[in-house]
Structures are given as C-alpha cells and as structure tokens.
Design a protein around this motif. Sequence first.
Motif, short mmCIF file in Angstrom:
data_model
loop_
_atom_site.label_atom_id
_atom_site.label_comp_id
_atom_site.label_asym_id
_atom_site.label_seq_id
_atom_site.Cartn_x
_atom_site.Cartn_y
_atom_site.Cartn_z
N UNK A 20 0.85 -1.18 0.00
CA UNK A 20 0.00 0.00 0.00
C UNK A 20 0.89 1.24 0.00
N UNK A 21 0.31 2.35 -0.43
CA UNK A 21 1.03 3.62 -0.38
C UNK A 21 0.12 4.68 0.19
N UNK A 22 0.71 5.65 0.84
CA UNK A 22 -0.06 6.73 1.41
C UNK A 22 -0.57 7.66 0.32
N UNK A 23 -1.47 8.55 0.69
CA UNK A 23 -2.03 9.50 -0.27
C UNK A 23 -0.94 10.37 -0.89
N UNK A 24 0.06 10.74 -0.10
CA UNK A 24 1.14 11.57 -0.63
C UNK A 24 1.94 10.87 -1.71
N UNK A 25 2.21 9.60 -1.54
CA UNK A 25 2.94 8.83 -2.56
C UNK A 25 2.03 8.59 -3.77
N UNK A 26 0.78 8.23 -3.51
CA UNK A 26 -0.16 7.96 -4.61
C UNK A 26 -0.38 9.18 -5.49
N UNK A 27 -0.19 10.38 -4.94
CA UNK A 27 -0.40 11.61 -5.70
C UNK A 27 0.78 11.96 -6.62
N UNK A 28 1.88 11.24 -6.48
CA UNK A 28 3.05 11.50 -7.31
C UNK A 28 2.80 11.01 -8.74
N UNK A 29 3.54 11.55 -9.71
CA UNK A 29 3.42 11.04 -11.08
C UNK A 29 3.77 9.56 -11.16
N UNK A 30 3.15 8.86 -12.08
CA UNK A 30 3.33 7.42 -12.22
C UNK A 30 4.79 7.03 -12.39
N UNK A 31 5.56 7.81 -13.13
CA UNK A 31 6.97 7.46 -13.34
C UNK A 31 7.77 7.57 -12.03
N UNK A 32 7.39 8.49 -11.14
CA UNK A 32 8.06 8.59 -9.84
C UNK A 32 7.69 7.40 -8.95
N UNK A 33 6.42 7.02 -8.98
CA UNK A 33 6.00 5.86 -8.19
C UNK A 33 6.74 4.61 -8.67
N UNK A 34 6.86 4.44 -9.96
CA UNK A 34 7.59 3.29 -10.50
C UNK A 34 9.05 3.31 -10.05
N UNK A 35 9.68 4.48 -10.07
CA UNK A 35 11.08 4.60 -9.63
C UNK A 35 11.21 4.29 -8.14
#
Length: 104
Positions: A20-35
């Motif tokens: 799971x990820x917090x709202x702050x992480x989920x709000x990041x761009x998809x490429x940042x989440x993947x990184x």
Amino acid sequence: MRIRNLNDQLRQTGVGGRMVMTAGVAALPANEIAAILLAIANFDAFDKDNDPWGEHDCALLHVGERQLFWKIDCYDRTLTNLSPDPADPAVTIRVMAVMLPEEY
C-alpha cells in the motif's frame, strides 16, 4: 532468517502480502511511483543501525531528491492484530506501506 526472506520476497516482488502507499505517494506522477518501487525492491543497504533484528522490515531511502520511508508489518489473517508467528505465512498477512516521512 525466515522472516527476512518473506519480507524480502514481498519487497522485491510484491508476492506474499499486500503493498500500500499513502495519499502523498499515490499523488506523485506514475513514473516517480515506479522509480520508488524499483528503488525499494533494489534496496540492500541494511546494517545493524537500520535493521537491528535482521528482518529487512523498514528503511528510509532517497529516490532522486525525494526522501521515502517503507515499512513491513505482519498481521494475523483478519488484519486486526499482529501475527502470532510472522515466520508462518499460514497465519500471517504482510503489509508493506510506502510513505513520505511527513506522513509517518
């Protein structure tokens, strides 16, 4: 050793629990989440200071300019209490949370 292997399996492959990820992480761009997820999977800088019990269950790391925190907790099968035996997948559900430090 068994707990560490199960935690590494979840962290590196997403198998063996929930991620799971917090709202702050989920709000990041998809490429940042993947990184971020790739950096967590590849993380291997465990030492006696950040992993005193040798379970590979949490770390603070940097991905680019962003600081992140991830933690694995072990719950019973109902997700209401801690696991009675984190080394036994039959009675444990692992949950890895990825968060920004300010969300901890």
